[in-house]
Design an enzyme around this catalytic site. Structure first.
Site, PDB file in Angstrom:
ATOM      1  CG  ASN A  64       5.516  -3.598 -16.635  1.00 35.96           C
ATOM      2  OD1 ASN A  64       4.172  -3.749 -16.339  1.00 35.96           O
ATOM      3  ND2 ASN A  64       5.997  -2.748 -17.550  1.00 35.96           N
ATOM      4  CB  VAL A  65       1.488  -7.116 -13.263  1.00 33.27           C
ATOM      5  CG1 VAL A  65       1.887  -7.029 -11.743  1.00 33.27           C
ATOM      6  CG2 VAL A  65       0.606  -5.880 -13.663  1.00 33.27           C
ATOM      7  CG  ASN A  91      -3.900  -3.951  -4.910  1.00 32.75           C
ATOM      8  OD1 ASN A  91      -5.180  -3.581  -4.670  1.00 32.75           O
ATOM      9  ND2 ASN A  91      -2.856  -2.932  -4.655  1.00 32.75           N
ATOM     10  CB  SER A 143     -13.666  -2.373  -9.379  1.00 28.00           C
ATOM     11  OG  SER A 143     -14.353  -1.197  -9.330  1.00 28.00           O
ATOM     12  CE1 TYR A 156      -9.491   0.180 -12.308  1.00 27.18           C
ATOM     13  CE2 TYR A 156     -11.906   0.495 -11.859  1.00 27.18           C
ATOM     14  CZ  TYR A 156     -10.722   0.139 -11.522  1.00 27.18           C
ATOM     15  OH  TYR A 156     -10.363  -0.098 -10.198  1.00 27.18           O
ATOM     16  CB  ALA A 157     -16.006  -0.792 -16.637  1.00 25.66           C
ATOM     17  CB  ALA A 158     -13.648  -3.733 -20.436  1.00 28.51           C
ATOM     18  CB  SER A 159      -9.542  -3.971 -17.000  1.00 30.06           C
ATOM     19  OG  SER A 159      -9.929  -2.965 -15.991  1.00 30.06           O
ATOM     20  CE  LYS A 160      -9.563  -3.149 -11.285  1.00 26.63           C
ATOM     21  NZ  LYS A 160      -8.406  -3.843 -10.415  1.00 26.63           N
TER      22      LYS A 160
END
Length: 248
Positions: A64-65, A91, A143, A156-160
């Site tokens: 669990n990263v 990944n 991404s 998701y966009a913020a994380s990438k």
């Protein structure tokens, strides 16, 4: 000679999809590979499958990263199994899509914890042995959404996007010890999710892509292989976009 002969790689989120393809390609190119994913059983099964296909040394572990102790154990376990750690591929990732007005705070936090904090924790754990060895490669899976944004994927966009910034900062910190840090930014990739789309939806996606088709997972793996090998010895802090021209 195989391009990764004698090297050891740790790939997170590697039990399936893009992570599996990266682990498989690295193994085929001579690397010993630690397959890490949330399920220890699925990781072990994927590792055994890769070993059977390539003849490479592999192992699997549960990870669990988002938990620092898990990340440290994964790195320690890789070194214990293979004697060294040369390549880390971050990944592992999740999505919890939704419009901002309806998105729960816990869904935003969960995506940041895995996709961004997880990469930070893994890089921190791996850097100890890499910096000591004065050699290493860290490859972060970003991404196109982190570059261009996407409605319904603010978390998701913020994380990438954050992962891209993390990549550049780590590259500057680690360069004096010859540890190279880069990112791959895929566009639409063929996965179980995209395979389940109706043909009309797939056609609309392809219309958005200048090359007119969805990417194959192995094409992402080839980009990771380039960044993991000797051909990229003067490349660090970069984002390699593999998106068919979707974002330029």
């Amino acid at each position: 000679m195989k391009r990764l002969e004698g090297r050891t790689a740790l790939v997170t989120g590697a039990a399936r999809g893009i992570g599996y393809e990266i682990a498989l390609m690295f193994a085929a190119e001579g690397a010993s590979v630690m397959v890490a994913d949330l399920s220890a059983e699925e990781s072990a099964a994927a590792a055994a499958d890769i070993a059977a296909k390539t003849g490479a040394k592999t192992a699997g572990l549960g990870l669990n990263v988002a938990r620092e102790e898990d990340c440290e154990k994964a790195v320690d376990g890789t070194v214990a199994a293979f004697g060294r750690l040369d390549i880390l591929v971050n990944n592992a990732g999740i999505t919890k899509d939704g419009l901002v007005l309806r998105m729960k705070q816990e869904d935003f936090s969960a995506v940041i914890d895995v996709n961004l904090k997880g990469a930070f924790l893994m890089a921190k754990a791996a850097s100890k042995s890499m910096l000591k060895a004065r050699s290493g490669r860290i490859i972060n899976m970003a991404s196109v959404v982190g570059q261009a944004g996407q409605a319904g994927q603010a978390n998701y966009a913020a994380s990438k996007a954050g992962l891209i910034g993390l990549t550049k900062s780590l590259a500057r910190e680690f360069a004096p010890r010859n540890v190279l840090v880069n990112a791959v930014a895929p566009g639409f990739v063929r996965t179980r999710m995209t395979d389940g789309l109706k043909e009309e939806a797939k056609a609309k996606i392809c219309e958005m892509i200048p090359l007119g088709r969805i990417c194959e997972p192995a094409e992402i793996a080839k980009a990771a292989l380039f960044l993991a090998g000797d051909d990229s010895a003067y490349v660090t802090g970069q984002v390699l976009a593999v998106n068919g021209g979707l974002y330029m």
